[in-house]
Design an enzyme around this catalytic site. Structure first.
Site, mmCIF file in Angstrom:
data_model
loop_
_atom_site.group_PDB
_atom_site.id
_atom_site.type_symbol
_atom_site.label_atom_id
_atom_site.label_comp_id
_atom_site.label_asym_id
_atom_site.label_seq_id
_atom_site.Cartn_x
_atom_site.Cartn_y
_atom_site.Cartn_z
ATOM 1 N N ASP A 67 0.840 -1.202 0.000
ATOM 2 C CA ASP A 67 0.000 0.000 0.000
ATOM 3 C C ASP A 67 0.876 1.254 0.000
ATOM 4 O O ASP A 67 2.049 1.199 0.372
ATOM 5 C CB ASP A 67 -0.881 0.032 1.256
ATOM 6 C CG ASP A 67 -1.831 -1.150 1.318
ATOM 7 O OD1 ASP A 67 -2.148 -1.706 0.251
ATOM 8 O OD2 ASP A 67 -2.230 -1.521 2.444
HETATM 9 N N1 URA Z 1 -1.026 -6.010 3.832
HETATM 10 C C1 URA Z 1 -1.562 -4.767 3.882
HETATM 11 O O1 URA Z 1 -2.595 -4.546 4.482
HETATM 12 N N2 URA Z 1 -0.905 -3.770 3.244
HETATM 13 C C2 URA Z 1 0.267 -3.942 2.588
HETATM 14 O O2 URA Z 1 0.817 -2.993 2.056
HETATM 15 C C3 URA Z 1 0.800 -5.235 2.556
HETATM 16 C C4 URA Z 1 0.140 -6.266 3.172
#
Ligand code: URA
Length: 253
Positions: free
Chosen positions: A121
Site C-alpha cells: 500500500d
Molecule cells: N497487507 C496490507 O494490508 N498492506 C500492505 O501494504 C501489505 C500487506
C-alpha cells in the site's frame, strides 16, 4: 527466403529449457523498440522467426529461436531482478497516480518493463522485489508456492495472547470466501509484532488485525522468502544469482 505464416508456428519453434514469451515482448527485450513500436513492426512483416515472417504479436517464442528485426538477429536481454526499499507515500504502479510511482527511484533502461512481485500500500514501507520475469514472480506471489513474507506491524491496541492461535488457524476476512492461510505471529512488544504470511490478499495485514478488533498503525515488510531488506529508504540493488535462485521452486527457503 522468409515465408509469411502464422498458423504453423508450433512446427517451427524448438522448445528446450529456458524461457518462452510473447513475440512483442521478446522484441522489446532485445531492441530499443517500445511495445507499440514492436507490435507495428510485427504487423508490418519486419519480424522473422526461424525463417518465417510472423505477424501475430502474441505468438509464443522461445529465447533459443532465431528471431530477426529488419534482418538483424536479436538476442533477448537477461531478466532483471531488483530489491528495493519502498518509502512511504509512493505507489507500486508503473506510473504516478495519487502518489508518485516507486519506479521514479529506479534509473535504468526500460524500467517500465518491470513489475512488482507483491505490491504494498502507499503508506506501507519496506522490501519490494521487481522483475521482468513473470515465471519467477509467480513463485513469490502465488499462495500455492508458500513463499513467506515477514511484516513488522505497529498496532493501535496491545496485542492479546489469543491472536497468535487465531492467526495460526486462519481468520475470516470480510468479503472473502475462505479463511486466510495459517500465519505466524511473534510478539515483539505489546503494540509491535512480526507477522509471517504466505499469501497477499488486498490489504491483507490490515484486514487481519481489523478482524480481531485491532488496527494497524504502521506496516513495514522486512523479508520475502528469506531475502532481507538491506538498503536504505528509496535505495535499490540487483539481487545476486543465489538470491534469485533461492526463490525458484525446489530451492530451500
Ligand atoms: N497487507 C496490507 O494490508 N498492506 C500492505 O501494504 C501489505 C500487506
Amino acid at each position: 527466403m522468409a515465408q509469411r505464416g502464422e498458423c504453423t508456428f508450433w512446427v517451427l519453434l524448438i522448445f528446450t529449457e529456458g524461457s518462452t514469451m510473447r513475440l512483442d515482448k521478446f522484441i522489446c527485450k532485445s531492441s530499443e523498440l517500445i511495445r507499440d513500436e514492436a507490435i507495428q513492426a510485427i504487423y508490418a512483416g519486419q519480424v522473422v522467426v526461424n525463417d518465417t515472417i510472423m505477424t501475430n504479436p502474441s505468438l509464443q517464442v522461445h529465447e533459443n529461436n532465431t528471431i530477426t528485426l529488419h534482418g538483424r538477429r536479436l538476442t533477448a536481454r537477461a531478466f532483471r531482478y531488483i530489491l528495493m526499499h519502498k518509502p512511504s507515500g509512493t505507489i507500486c504502479s508503473n506510473r504516478d497516480e495519487a502518489y508518485p510511482s516507486l519506479f521514479n527511484h529506479i534509473e535504468i533502461d526500460k524500467a517500465s518493463e518491470l513489475h512488482i512481485a507483491g505490491r504494498l500500500d502507499a503508506d506501507t514501507t519496506g522490501l519490494v522485489l521487481m522483475t521482468d520475469d513473470g515465471r519467477w514472480s509467480f513463485h513469490i506471489i502465488s499462495p500455492s508456492q508458500q513463499c513467506e513474507k515477514v511484516y513488522r506491524v505497529g498496532l493501535r491496541d496491545p496485542i492479546s495472547d489469543d491472536v497468535v492461535s487465531t492467526f495460526k488457524g486462519g481468520v475470516q476476512l470480510q468479503g472473502e470466501e475462505n479463511r486466510t492461510l495459517p500465519a505466524k505471529l511473534k510478539v515483539v512488544a505489546p503494540r509491535e509484532v512480526l507477522l509471517t504470511i504466505t499469501e497477499g490478499k488486498f490489504h491483507q495485514v490490515k484486514r487481519m488485525f481489523k478482524a480481531v478488533g485491532n488496527r494497524v498503525v504502521s506496516l513495514h515488510r522486512e523479508e520475502i522468502g528469506g531475502i532481507r531488506l538491506d538498503v536504505g529508504v528509496g535505495q535499490w540493488r540487483y539481487l545476486t544469482a543465489d538470491e534469485v535462485n533461492s526463490l525458484r521452486p525446489g530451492c530451500p527457503r
